[in-house]
Enzyme design. Structure first.
Site, PDB file in Angstrom:
ATOM      1  N   ASP A  22       0.854  -1.208   0.000  1.00  0.00           N
ATOM      2  CA  ASP A  22       0.000   0.000   0.000  1.00  0.00           C
ATOM      3  C   ASP A  22       0.885   1.252   0.000  1.00  0.00           C
ATOM      4  OD1 ASP A  22      -0.838   0.478   3.535  1.00  0.00           O
ATOM      5  OD2 ASP A  22       0.928  -0.481   2.628  1.00  0.00           O
ATOM      6  N   ASP A  52       6.726   1.487   2.179  1.00  0.00           N
ATOM      7  CA  ASP A  52       6.537   0.500   1.113  1.00  0.00           C
ATOM      8  C   ASP A  52       7.475   0.810  -0.057  1.00  0.00           C
ATOM      9  OD1 ASP A  52       3.902   1.062   2.555  1.00  0.00           O
ATOM     10  OD2 ASP A  52       3.451  -0.827   1.573  1.00  0.00           O
ATOM     11  N   HIS A 102       9.139   0.461   8.415  1.00  0.00           N
ATOM     12  CA  HIS A 102       8.606  -0.845   8.835  1.00  0.00           C
ATOM     13  C   HIS A 102       8.791  -1.922   7.749  1.00  0.00           C
ATOM     14  CE1 HIS A 102       6.245   0.949  12.217  1.00  0.00           C
ATOM     15  NE2 HIS A 102       6.017   1.936  11.390  1.00  0.00           N
ATOM     16  N   ASP A 103       8.315  -1.604   6.542  1.00  0.00           N
ATOM     17  CA  ASP A 103       8.177  -2.626   5.501  1.00  0.00           C
ATOM     18  C   ASP A 103       9.503  -3.187   5.027  1.00  0.00           C
ATOM     19  OD1 ASP A 103       5.420  -0.769   4.041  1.00  0.00           O
ATOM     20  OD2 ASP A 103       5.447  -2.299   5.606  1.00  0.00           O
TER      21      ASP A 103
HETATM   22  O1  RIB Z   1       2.021  -0.201  10.839  1.00  0.00           O
HETATM   23  C1  RIB Z   1       2.958   0.013   9.813  1.00  0.00           C
HETATM   24  C2  RIB Z   1       2.447  -0.492   8.511  1.00  0.00           C
HETATM   25  O2  RIB Z   1       1.282   0.226   8.154  1.00  0.00           O
HETATM   26  C3  RIB Z   1       3.432  -0.286   7.345  1.00  0.00           C
HETATM   27  O3  RIB Z   1       3.231  -1.292   6.399  1.00  0.00           O
HETATM   28  C4  RIB Z   1       3.016   1.035   6.773  1.00  0.00           C
HETATM   29  O4  RIB Z   1       3.326   1.143   5.381  1.00  0.00           O
HETATM   30  C5  RIB Z   1       1.519   0.954   6.947  1.00  0.00           C
HETATM   31  O5  RIB Z   1       0.986   0.226   5.844  1.00  0.00           O
HETATM   32 CA    CA Z   2       2.825  -0.683   4.023  1.00  0.00          CA
END
Ligand code: RIB
Ligand code: CA
Length: 313
Positions: free
Chosen positions: A12, A17, A242-243
């Protein structure tokens, strides 16, 4: 040379991402077959266009197969544009791609590629799990075809939207439940690892300056247009990408600390407060939980990405 891992990224985009996709596309270990966008950080119309723009900008021949513009059962309807910017790319304006979507929708595309790559396909899921769940529901035999689903999502500790739930799982808890009950080999990069392993702003700035490249400048612009900021485990002010942790795990799982756990997704509407929680429970493990990553290795992935795309103009 080792055979590349065939990968589809369900995503997303979303600033983190976008960085994860760049790291995957630059890796010599990954054969990035395609992206399957999903409604999540921002409206699906933006996540889909961002996916097309990214593959065009990077000049990669990955497919983009149209995914979900909604959720499986309950409409979520809240977006993270305050974190990722109005269109999801932190204010970075990529050239608008004129590429077309693949002829198949995401769930049929994932299924076709899983058949083509007989047990070798790894699905990296870094957004809400609506597309992934739809794939499992529409093509149940995929459960014996995928090598692994490696997610960024959930948490074995607290959430980041509610005290219990992380964003990707909270957008579509019924979808997350389908995935965790599928029997498909799973790995989870949850907030328990991502919140402490942000990439330091100073490191990205140095990388951009030393490389003097467009891609280096792009990484720096992206992290500065993204407001998920934490002090990482090394004490540095960092961007919580995060990703990218999910991608880093696929590239070299030996650089991560993991545990085998049983995770259940809370979808009991009478336990409203825990809606979307990824709860660790007793019983047969169903998931490899990622708890840490080697930061020198993780930084190397960013260096490799800047080197790989240094010719971008
Ligand atoms: O909580 C973090 C996640 O939520 C990550 O994937 C960020 O891109 C959002 O999609
Ligand atoms: Ca994401």
């Amino acid at each position: 040379m080792e055979k590349k891992i065939p990968v589809i990224i369900d995503t997303d985009p979303g600033v983190d991402d976008a960085l994860a996709i760049m790291i995957a596309a630059a890796s010599e270990k990954i054969d990035l077959l395609g992206l399957t966008p999903v409604d999540g950080n921002v409206q699906a119309v933006h996540t889909h266009q961002n996916a097309l723009n990214l593959v065009s900008f990077l000049g990669i021949d990955a497919d983009v197969a149209e995914g979900s513009y909604d959720q499986l059962v309950y409409r979520f309807g809240r977006y993270a544009s305050s974190t990722h910017g109005e269109t999801g790319m932190g204010g970075v304006e990529l050239p608008v791609s004129n590429r077309k979507f693949h002829k198949l929708r995401a769930w049929d595309y994932i299924y076709e590629k899983a058949k083509e790559h007989k047990g070798e396909l790894v699905l990296i899921a870094i957004g809400p799990l609506t597309n992934v769940a739809r794939t499992i529901i529409m093509h149940p035999d995929i459960r014996t075809m995928l090598k692994q689903i490696v997610m960024m999502g959930g948490s074995t500790e607290a959430g980041n939207v509610t005290p219990y739930a992380e964003f990707n799982f909270l957008v579509d808890p019924p979808a997350a439940k389908v995935v965790f009950e599928s029997g498909i080999p799973l790995a989870m990069a949850g907030l328990n690892v991502t919140l402490k392993t942000g990439i330091s702003f100073d490191f990205i700035a140095d990388l951009a300056r030393e490389s003097g490249s467009k891609i280096g400048g792009m990484l720096n612009e992206l992290v500065h247009g993204y407001s998920d900021v934490k002090i990482n485990k090394e004490g540095d002010r960092s961007s919580v990408v995060h990703d990218a942790i999910a991608v880093a795990y696929v590239i070299d799982p030996t650089k991560c600390e993991t545990e085998e756990k049983r995770i259940e997704i809370q979808t009991d509407r009478f336990l409203e407060g825990t809606w979307g929680q990824s709860k660790v429970v007793d019983g047969e493990p169903n998931c490899t939980v990622i708890n840490d990553i080697d930061m020198d290795y993780y930084r190397e992935l960013y260096r490799n990405t800047v080197d790989h795309f240094s010719e971008l103009n």
